[in-house]
Write an enzyme that holds these catalytic residues in place. Structure first.
Site, PDB file in Angstrom:
ATOM      1  N   TYR A 169       0.712  -9.216  -2.644  1.00 35.44           N
ATOM      2  CA  TYR A 169       1.104  -7.875  -2.206  1.00 35.44           C
ATOM      3  C   TYR A 169       2.593  -7.641  -2.420  1.00 35.44           C
ATOM      4  CZ  TYR A 169      -3.441  -6.998  -0.012  1.00 35.44           C
ATOM      5  OH  TYR A 169      -4.770  -6.793   0.209  1.00 35.44           O
TER       6      TYR A 169
ATOM      7  N   ASN B 119       0.831  -1.205   0.000  1.00 37.85           N
ATOM      8  CA  ASN B 119       0.000   0.000   0.000  1.00 37.85           C
ATOM      9  C   ASN B 119       0.867   1.257   0.000  1.00 37.85           C
ATOM     10  OD1 ASN B 119      -2.364  -1.514   0.048  1.00 37.85           O
ATOM     11  ND2 ASN B 119      -2.432  -1.575   2.276  1.00 37.85           N
TER      12      ASN B 119
ATOM     13  N   HIS C 143      -0.492  -7.447   5.945  1.00 40.62           N
ATOM     14  CA  HIS C 143      -1.663  -7.606   6.818  1.00 40.62           C
ATOM     15  C   HIS C 143      -1.278  -8.283   8.139  1.00 40.62           C
ATOM     16  CE1 HIS C 143      -4.808  -7.110   3.349  1.00 40.62           C
ATOM     17  NE2 HIS C 143      -4.061  -6.039   3.542  1.00 40.62           N
TER      18      HIS C 143
END
Length: 552
Positions: free
Chosen positions: A189, A130, A180
């Protein structure tokens, strides 16, 4: 030409060459853009518009599409729904499209689009993929808006990704990658992080904002230590792909191609992973690479969660980290072609399960112990089953020509079986006294337990395991695949060996030194390997002429 112009032209060149921080889509149209309403539909429409812009034609249609979507994605929008589409998905594709049609955009329209991006992604923050995605977005918006501080801030934010971590999200010294908080995610990811980081690095190279932090070396080393070992003949292996295994349009093959593109932007001459066993203690994964085949093991523990099930995805992953084993060989379609929607989720290879009704494990950490060790290319790993379902202790021994699995202290509820194999194949199976051979796959030796074999067709759909948003939701089309299943029915103990590419008579065998709840150990030639559980868990291997003695 200003530095901003130079970076923008480089961005356009990267995009037209197929290098993008986001996935590519088939070209769309302004008509589709006018009908986009939900947050996932906006991302999808922007991506298709960007793909249309990459071709260099239909500029007017691209401009119409941008304006139509601005009616939904603008600085006053409420951002309802999945945050990712508003903060990462849509702005990434919007900015890429603006780069490609920059010379045709009116300054006031570009400014309006940039205000929308700045509203939803004002600064790069967060962790892992992210953060890398947001940094790419902020850097590109800074370039398009002529804001040097914004570009520099995006570059500097990336430095937070470079140091090794010892908990939570990020790169670990052993090559593990976590996202996560407690999920192994190199193949999803992790690839997204490498893609955005590599793209931003290439974008800013040679500019006043070039990435010069020496910590970037940690990332390039992590690629070779923890990412490439999970690539088998171009396939990114499922044990590190998390909930992405439930996505119909993102297979192991797709992930492998995406990783290759990212690595090309980050590592000049990546090395071919060496043969042998690797234990990734920080993510409870093991990979064993041999000529022609790669074997992997998924575990869970007090540190690492069993699986992730969010946003309607990965709905039947209950046992995927309860000791599930993966054999990747020459059948490159095995896990790619309809495996996940059709395999029995309660009979995954390597797992020990109860045939009695019981609750499925939740997605959190398992509560037991997992770990292992390696020596001279061989390895040992252990898993403490803590329930719900069966409890007990499991061990795997990774040898040059086989993988040996032991179980001890196994108990209910109800009748318990261990799944030796559940292969998506209709190839001939031959059963003998204490052995089996599956054509094109290899042999199996049953060392303790009562083998049972059956085969047949299973039908399912991708929607059964992924009911997520528009981008990832599976189709309802029924898929039917043929499976050959080998089970061991047993009491408190079991033992078997998997012999990839071999017939059982070609295997020299091993000596089971101990298989108790306290110690599980084997001897293979001059190799001694043990999973010692009491007084505290530890894995050990040695090359010695004498075998240690273990008692109760």
């Amino acid at each position: 030409m200003t530095p901003f112009d130079g970076v923008r032209l480089r961005a356009a060149s990267l995009l037209r060459s197929g290098a993008s921080p986001g996935p590519t889509y088939p070209p769309g149209s302004s008509t589709a853009c006018r009908t986009a309403r939900g947050c996932d539909e906006i991302t999808d429409a922007y991506r298709r518009l960007c793909s249309l812009a990459v071709t260099g034609g239909a500029v007017g249609e691209v401009l119409d599409g941008l304006e139509a979507l601005h009616g939904v994605y603008h600085e006053g929008a409420d951002g309802a729904g999945n945050w990712w589409h508003w903060v990462i998905g849509a702005p990434m594709a919007l900015l890429e499209t603006c780069v490609l049609v920059h010379d045709h955009l009116a300054p006031d329209r570009l400014a309006a689009y940039l205000r929308a991006v700045d509203r939803f992604c004002p600064e790069p923050e967060g962790t892992g993929a992210n953060l890398a995605d947001k940094a790419a977005i902020v850097a590109l918006s800074g370039v398009l808006g002529g804001d040097a501080d914004r570009v520099a801030g995006a570059r500097d934010a990336l430095s937070a990704l470079f140091p090794y971590v010892t908990s939570g999200d990020g790169f670990y010294a052993d090559g593990s990658f976590i996202q996560h908080d407690n999920l192994p995610y190199a193949g999803s990811y992790g690839i997204a992080l490498l893609t955005s980081l590599g793209w931003t690095r290439a974008l800013l190279a040679g500019s006043p904002w070039e990435i010069t932090d020496p910590g970037l070396r940690n990332v390039t080393e992590a690629v070779e230590r923890g990412f490439l070992p999970f690539v088998h003949k171009g396939l990114m292996m499922a044990p590190v792909r998390g909930r992405a295994i439930s996505r119909e349009t993102t297979t192991d093959a797709d992930a492998g191609r995406d990783l290759a593109k990212a690595v090309a932007l980050l590592v000049d001459h990546p090395s071919e992973p060496a043969l042998g066993c690797r234990v990734y203690a920080a993510q409870d994964r093991v990979v064993h690479r041999r000529p022609g085949w790669t074997f992997a093991l998924s575990l869970s523990s007090r540190r690492i969660a069993r699986y992730e099930c969010i946003n309607g995805e990965n709905l039947r992953a209950w046992h995927t980290a309860d000791g599930m084993t993966y054999l990747y060989d020459d059948d490159l379609g095995h896990y790619v072609d309809g495996y996940w929607p059709t395999v029995d989720p309660c009979l995954l290879p390597g797992t020990t399960v109860s045939t009695a009704p019981h609750e499925h494990p939740g997605p959190g950490p398992a509560g037991g112990w997992a770990g292992g060790a390696v020596l001279d290319g061989c390895g040992v790993a252990g898993l403490e089953l803590a329930g719900p379902g069966p409890t007990g202790r499991k061990a795997w021994f990774f040898l040059d020509d086989a993988v040996v699995a032991l179980g001890a202290g196994i108990s209910g509820p109800g009748r318990v079986v261990t799944v030796v194999e559940n292969r998506k194949t209709g190839a001939p199976l031959t059963l003998g006294d204490g052995w089996a051979h599956l054509e094109t796959v290899g042999g199996y030796a049953f060392l303790d337990g009562r083998p049972r074999a059956f085969s047949g067709e299973r039908t399912g759909s991708w929607r059964d395991i992924n009911a997520g948003d528009e981008l990832n939701r599976g189709s309802t089309t029924p898929l039917t695949r043929h499976y050959t299943t080998l089970l061991l029915e047993h009491d408190a103990t079991y033992a078997y060996a998997i012999l990839p590419g071999l017939r059982p008579e070609q295997w020299p065998g091993v000596e089971i030194v101990a298989n108790t709840p306290e110690v599980q150990a084997i001897r293979a030639g001059d190799l001694f390997a043990a999973m010692v559980w009491d007084p505290e868990p530890r894995a050990q291997l040695s090359r010695a002429p004498h075998t240690p003695r273990y008692g109760r």
